[in-house]
Design an enzyme around this catalytic site. Structure first.
Site, PDB file in Angstrom:
ATOM      1  N   GLU A   1      -6.397  16.640 -12.512  1.00  0.00           N
ATOM      2  CA  GLU A   1      -6.842  17.003 -13.851  1.00  0.00           C
ATOM      3  C   GLU A   1      -8.326  17.299 -13.927  1.00  0.00           C
ATOM      4  OE1 GLU A   1      -4.669  14.871 -16.876  1.00  0.00           O
ATOM      5  OE2 GLU A   1      -6.187  15.319 -18.376  1.00  0.00           O
TER       6      GLU A   1
ATOM      7  N   ASN B   1      -2.164  19.051 -21.896  1.00  0.00           N
ATOM      8  CA  ASN B   1      -2.417  18.194 -23.060  1.00  0.00           C
ATOM      9  C   ASN B   1      -2.320  18.957 -24.374  1.00  0.00           C
ATOM     10  OD1 ASN B   1      -2.852  15.985 -21.435  1.00  0.00           O
ATOM     11  ND2 ASN B   1      -5.047  16.397 -21.232  1.00  0.00           N
TER      12      ASN B   1
ATOM     13  N   ARG C   1       0.811  -1.232   0.000  1.00  0.00           N
ATOM     14  CA  ARG C   1       0.000   0.000   0.000  1.00  0.00           C
ATOM     15  C   ARG C   1       0.837   1.271   0.000  1.00  0.00           C
ATOM     16  NH1 ARG C   1      -2.752  -3.256   3.594  1.00  0.00           N
ATOM     17  NH2 ARG C   1      -4.585  -4.183   2.604  1.00  0.00           N
TER      18      ARG C   1
ATOM     19  N   ARG D   1      -4.966  21.314 -15.269  1.00  0.00           N
ATOM     20  CA  ARG D   1      -3.932  20.351 -15.647  1.00  0.00           C
ATOM     21  C   ARG D   1      -4.125  19.866 -17.081  1.00  0.00           C
ATOM     22  NH1 ARG D   1      -1.181  15.535 -11.956  1.00  0.00           N
ATOM     23  NH2 ARG D   1       0.201  14.794 -13.596  1.00  0.00           N
TER      24      ARG D   1
ATOM     25  N   HIS E   1      -1.551  12.428 -30.226  1.00  0.00           N
ATOM     26  CA  HIS E   1      -1.913  11.038 -29.953  1.00  0.00           C
ATOM     27  C   HIS E   1      -2.391  10.347 -31.225  1.00  0.00           C
ATOM     28  CE1 HIS E   1      -4.699   7.979 -27.904  1.00  0.00           C
ATOM     29  NE2 HIS E   1      -3.485   7.503 -27.917  1.00  0.00           N
TER      30      HIS E   1
ATOM     31  N   HIS F   1      -1.515  17.308 -27.647  1.00  0.00           N
ATOM     32  CA  HIS F   1      -1.601  15.870 -27.414  1.00  0.00           C
ATOM     33  C   HIS F   1      -2.794  15.203 -28.098  1.00  0.00           C
ATOM     34  CE1 HIS F   1       1.660  16.552 -24.676  1.00  0.00           C
ATOM     35  NE2 HIS F   1       1.708  15.285 -24.325  1.00  0.00           N
TER      36      HIS F   1
ATOM     37  N   HIS G   1       7.053  10.121 -28.895  1.00  0.00           N
ATOM     38  CA  HIS G   1       5.939  10.884 -28.350  1.00  0.00           C
ATOM     39  C   HIS G   1       6.134  12.394 -28.544  1.00  0.00           C
ATOM     40  CE1 HIS G   1       2.747  12.077 -25.664  1.00  0.00           C
ATOM     41  NE2 HIS G   1       3.613  12.762 -24.929  1.00  0.00           N
TER      42      HIS G   1
ATOM     43  N   LYS H   1       5.357  22.797 -14.661  1.00  0.00           N
ATOM     44  CA  LYS H   1       4.540  21.594 -14.463  1.00  0.00           C
ATOM     45  C   LYS H   1       4.144  21.473 -12.994  1.00  0.00           C
ATOM     46  CE  LYS H   1       3.285  17.033 -15.389  1.00  0.00           C
ATOM     47  NZ  LYS H   1       3.584  15.693 -15.828  1.00  0.00           N
TER      48      LYS H   1
ATOM     49  N   GLU I   1       8.170  18.830 -25.117  1.00  0.00           N
ATOM     50  CA  GLU I   1       7.372  19.033 -23.893  1.00  0.00           C
ATOM     51  C   GLU I   1       7.807  20.307 -23.164  1.00  0.00           C
ATOM     52  OE1 GLU I   1       4.742  17.225 -23.196  1.00  0.00           O
ATOM     53  OE2 GLU I   1       5.050  15.209 -24.005  1.00  0.00           O
TER      54      GLU I   1
ATOM     55  N   LYS J   1       1.561  11.001 -11.687  1.00  0.00           N
ATOM     56  CA  LYS J   1       0.792   9.998 -12.436  1.00  0.00           C
ATOM     57  C   LYS J   1       1.684   8.783 -12.643  1.00  0.00           C
ATOM     58  CE  LYS J   1      -2.304  12.772 -15.349  1.00  0.00           C
ATOM     59  NZ  LYS J   1      -2.593  13.131 -16.747  1.00  0.00           N
TER      60      LYS J   1
HETATM   61  N1  LIG Z   1       3.616  10.011 -15.584  1.00  0.00           N
HETATM   62  C1  LIG Z   1       3.518  11.038 -16.385  1.00  0.00           C
HETATM   63  O1  LIG Z   1       2.980  12.093 -16.037  1.00  0.00           O
HETATM   64  C2  LIG Z   1       4.092  10.927 -17.763  1.00  0.00           C
HETATM   65  C3  LIG Z   1       4.213  12.088 -18.532  1.00  0.00           C
HETATM   66  C4  LIG Z   1       4.799  11.961 -19.776  1.00  0.00           C
HETATM   67  C5  LIG Z   1       5.217  10.721 -20.238  1.00  0.00           C
HETATM   68  N2  LIG Z   1       5.066   9.630 -19.462  1.00  0.00           N
HETATM   69  C6  LIG Z   1       5.516   8.302 -19.936  1.00  0.00           C
HETATM   70  O2  LIG Z   1       6.908   8.356 -20.162  1.00  0.00           O
HETATM   71  C7  LIG Z   1       7.255   7.390 -21.153  1.00  0.00           C
HETATM   72  C8  LIG Z   1       8.191   8.009 -22.141  1.00  0.00           C
HETATM   73  O3  LIG Z   1       9.366   8.435 -21.475  1.00  0.00           O
HETATM   74  P1  LIG Z   1      10.732   8.655 -22.243  1.00  0.00           P
HETATM   75  O4  LIG Z   1      10.505   9.512 -23.413  1.00  0.00           O
HETATM   76  O5  LIG Z   1      11.706   9.060 -21.227  1.00  0.00           O
HETATM   77  O6  LIG Z   1      11.041   7.240 -22.880  1.00  0.00           O
HETATM   78  P2  LIG Z   1      11.716   5.898 -22.281  1.00  0.00           P
HETATM   79  O7  LIG Z   1      11.571   5.788 -20.831  1.00  0.00           O
HETATM   80  O8  LIG Z   1      11.186   4.814 -23.116  1.00  0.00           O
HETATM   81  O9  LIG Z   1      13.261   6.128 -22.609  1.00  0.00           O
HETATM   82  C9  LIG Z   1      13.681   6.242 -23.934  1.00  0.00           C
HETATM   83  C10 LIG Z   1      15.004   5.552 -24.152  1.00  0.00           C
HETATM   84  O10 LIG Z   1      16.058   6.334 -23.600  1.00  0.00           O
HETATM   85  C11 LIG Z   1      16.951   5.506 -22.883  1.00  0.00           C
HETATM   86  N3  LIG Z   1      17.615   6.339 -21.871  1.00  0.00           N
HETATM   87  C12 LIG Z   1      17.099   6.819 -20.734  1.00  0.00           C
HETATM   88  N4  LIG Z   1      17.960   7.636 -20.138  1.00  0.00           N
HETATM   89  C13 LIG Z   1      19.066   7.675 -20.907  1.00  0.00           C
HETATM   90  C14 LIG Z   1      20.308   8.356 -20.820  1.00  0.00           C
HETATM   91  N5  LIG Z   1      20.557   9.235 -19.839  1.00  0.00           N
HETATM   92  N6  LIG Z   1      21.216   8.136 -21.786  1.00  0.00           N
HETATM   93  C15 LIG Z   1      20.956   7.292 -22.814  1.00  0.00           C
HETATM   94  N7  LIG Z   1      19.794   6.638 -22.954  1.00  0.00           N
HETATM   95  C16 LIG Z   1      18.859   6.826 -22.007  1.00  0.00           C
HETATM   96  C17 LIG Z   1      16.100   4.444 -22.334  1.00  0.00           C
HETATM   97  O11 LIG Z   1      16.872   3.327 -21.998  1.00  0.00           O
HETATM   98  C18 LIG Z   1      15.117   4.193 -23.486  1.00  0.00           C
HETATM   99  O12 LIG Z   1      15.650   3.289 -24.397  1.00  0.00           O
HETATM  100  C19 LIG Z   1       5.954   6.912 -21.751  1.00  0.00           C
HETATM  101  O13 LIG Z   1       5.665   5.630 -21.274  1.00  0.00           O
HETATM  102  C20 LIG Z   1       4.922   7.911 -21.234  1.00  0.00           C
HETATM  103  O14 LIG Z   1       3.645   7.322 -21.088  1.00  0.00           O
HETATM  104  C21 LIG Z   1       4.506   9.713 -18.249  1.00  0.00           C
HETATM  105 ZN   LIG Z   2       3.387  14.300 -23.479  1.00  0.00          ZN
END
Ligand SMILES: NC(=O)c1ccc[n+]([C@@H]2O[C@H](COP(=O)([O-])OP(=O)(O)OC[C@H]3O[C@@H](n4cnc5c(N)ncnc54)[C@H](O)[C@@H]3O)[C@@H](O)[C@H]2O)c1
Ligand SMILES: [Zn+2]
Length: 358
Positions: free
Chosen positions: A237, A245, A121, A241, A252, A248, A265, A227, A185, A143
């Site tokens: 949201e 988007n 939990r 918030r 999307h 987006h 993305h 943010k 972003e 999130k």
């Molecule tokens: N929780 C939220 O509010 C929120 C907001 C935006 C996005 N997200 C989520 O985040 C994810 C996307 O995140 P992302 O764009 O970071 O992609 P990711 O986590 O898939 O990372 C992208 C790639 O970069 C590599 N990497 C990470 N750090 C590195 C570094 N310092 N040097 C070299 N390589 C590195 C990783 O190994 C991976 O292959 C999605 O799943 C999305 O849904 C969540």
């Molecule tokens: Zn985004």
């Protein structure tokens, strides 16, 4: 060290940003919440680059640290992987005092957050984001999610970390493509919220692309600050918030139509923002020139601004938008710009959104 405070009553927490700070997390864990033990959730790829510095720092203050490797990127975000992390935490004898550290991009951070929010939990969670996108977006706001076969982020929680630890130096190992995607972003939060920051980005885009330390740290701090402010005003949201988007809705759809694997993305969000800015101008909501300025900045950091073959794929885009419909009027909440630095929500049907696409 710059600190951005996320203000959420008794769940408030700091985001600490400093170049070169990865090795100093141990001290913070001991002094800020008397942690005795930590488990890091990360992927092999990120671990090979950055786990060493983190581990050395924790060893220096005698903090016990275990490492749980999960698949890289999006493949980490499944219930199956979450379940395997629970297995390992039980084997390790983790308790509610065990700090869970998410080390990696948004995917690792989302998974770590999901596990931390559900295991026993709730375990104390510390996010150590290593992509630009994760530093300014995914690790801020609480999130957490894993994916379902039928859709992204369908299973998740709102769960705030206790600390977000940001070392912009780790971005040096990121591919230029990932860096650019993260910049989308950053530009987004400036466009909806902070005209001064937008101007600063225009003036500093070259330094940012060159990864100049001070510019990068300021960029991450300011983007996180926005943010954090928006999340502090509307954690779940209910309204504000949703402005995050911006870009987006169409973004999307670009991901769906082209396949998530083929477009990052952030690249999709950049395309979506330009689309939304043009729509805002056409409807007389934003002064003319707004979209050109946005396009100029996106192009300067190397992001594409034209959706390929939008007219030819109109039907596919309509279908993708229709899936996102919320409510009964067949309309979506679409974020429009009123000017650079100010945005608002508009209810639009998919047909209205694509009205000008012949
Ligand atoms: N929780 C939220 O509010 C929120 C907001 C935006 C996005 N997200 C989520 O985040 C994810 C996307 O995140 P992302 O764009 O970071 O992609 P990711 O986590 O898939 O990372 C992208 C790639 O970069 C590599 N990497 C990470 N750090 C590195 C570094 N310092 N040097 C070299 N390589 C590195 C990783 O190994 C991976 O292959 C999605 O799943 C999305 O849904 C969540
Ligand atoms: Zn985004």
């Amino acid at each position: 060290m710059s600190t951005v405070q996320v203000m959420l009553g008794n769940r408030s927490y700091p985001i600490r940003i400093r170049p070169g700070s990865l090795g100093d997390l141990g001290e913070a864990l001991v002094s800020e919440f008397e942690a005795a033990r930590a488990v890091a959730v990360t992927s092999k790829r990120v671990a090979a680059l950055h786990y060493g510095a983190l581990a050395t720092g924790l060893a220096r203050v005698n903090l016990a640290l275990d490492r749980l490797l999960v698949p890289d990127g999006e493949r980490a975000k499944t219930l199956r992987v979450a379940s395997s992390v629970y297995d390992r935490l039980i084997e390790l004898g983790a308790t509610r005092q065990t700090v869970l550290i998410g080390l990696g991009g948004g995917a690792s951070c989302d998974l770590a957050g999901f596990v931390a929010s559900t295991f026993l939990r709730g375990l104390p969670l510390v996010q150590v984001p290593t992509t630009l996108l994760a530093q300014v977006d995914a690790s801020v706001g609480g999130k957490t999610a894993v994916n379902h076969a039928l859709g992204k982020n369908l299973i998740g929680t709102f769960y705030q970390p206790r600390l977000v630890w940001v070392d912009p130096d780790v971005l040096a190992t990121l591919s230029p493509r990932e860096r650019r995607a993260g910049m989308a972003e950053v530009i987004k939060v400036a466009a909806i919220w902070d005209a001064d920051f937008f101007k600063w980005l225009e003036e500093n885009s070259v330094s940012l692309l060159r990864l100049e330390r001070t510019a990068l740290a300021e960029c991450v701090s300011r983007a996180c600050g926005i943010k954090a402010e928006v999340v502090g005003l509307d954690e779940r949201e209910a309204g504000l918030r949703a402005l995050l988007n911006f870009g987006h809705t169409l973004g999307h759809a670009v991901e769906v139509v082209n396949g998530y694997r083929h477009v990052r993305h952030g690249e999709a969000v950049a395309l979506g923002m330009v689309f939304a800015a043009r729509l805002s101008e056409r409807r007389g909501l934003a002064p003319s020139g707004t979209s050109a300025r946005l396009e100029g900045l996106l192009a300067r950091v190397g992001l594409a601004t034209e959706i390929a073959d939008l007219p030819g794929q109109r039907a596919a885009y309509l279908r993708a938008l229709a899936v996102d419909k919320k409510g009964t009027d067949g309309a979506l909440s679409f974020v429009v710009l009123r000017e650079i630095g100010r945005a608002e929500l508009l209810r639009l049907t998919p047909e209205e959104i694509l009205a000008e696409v012949a």
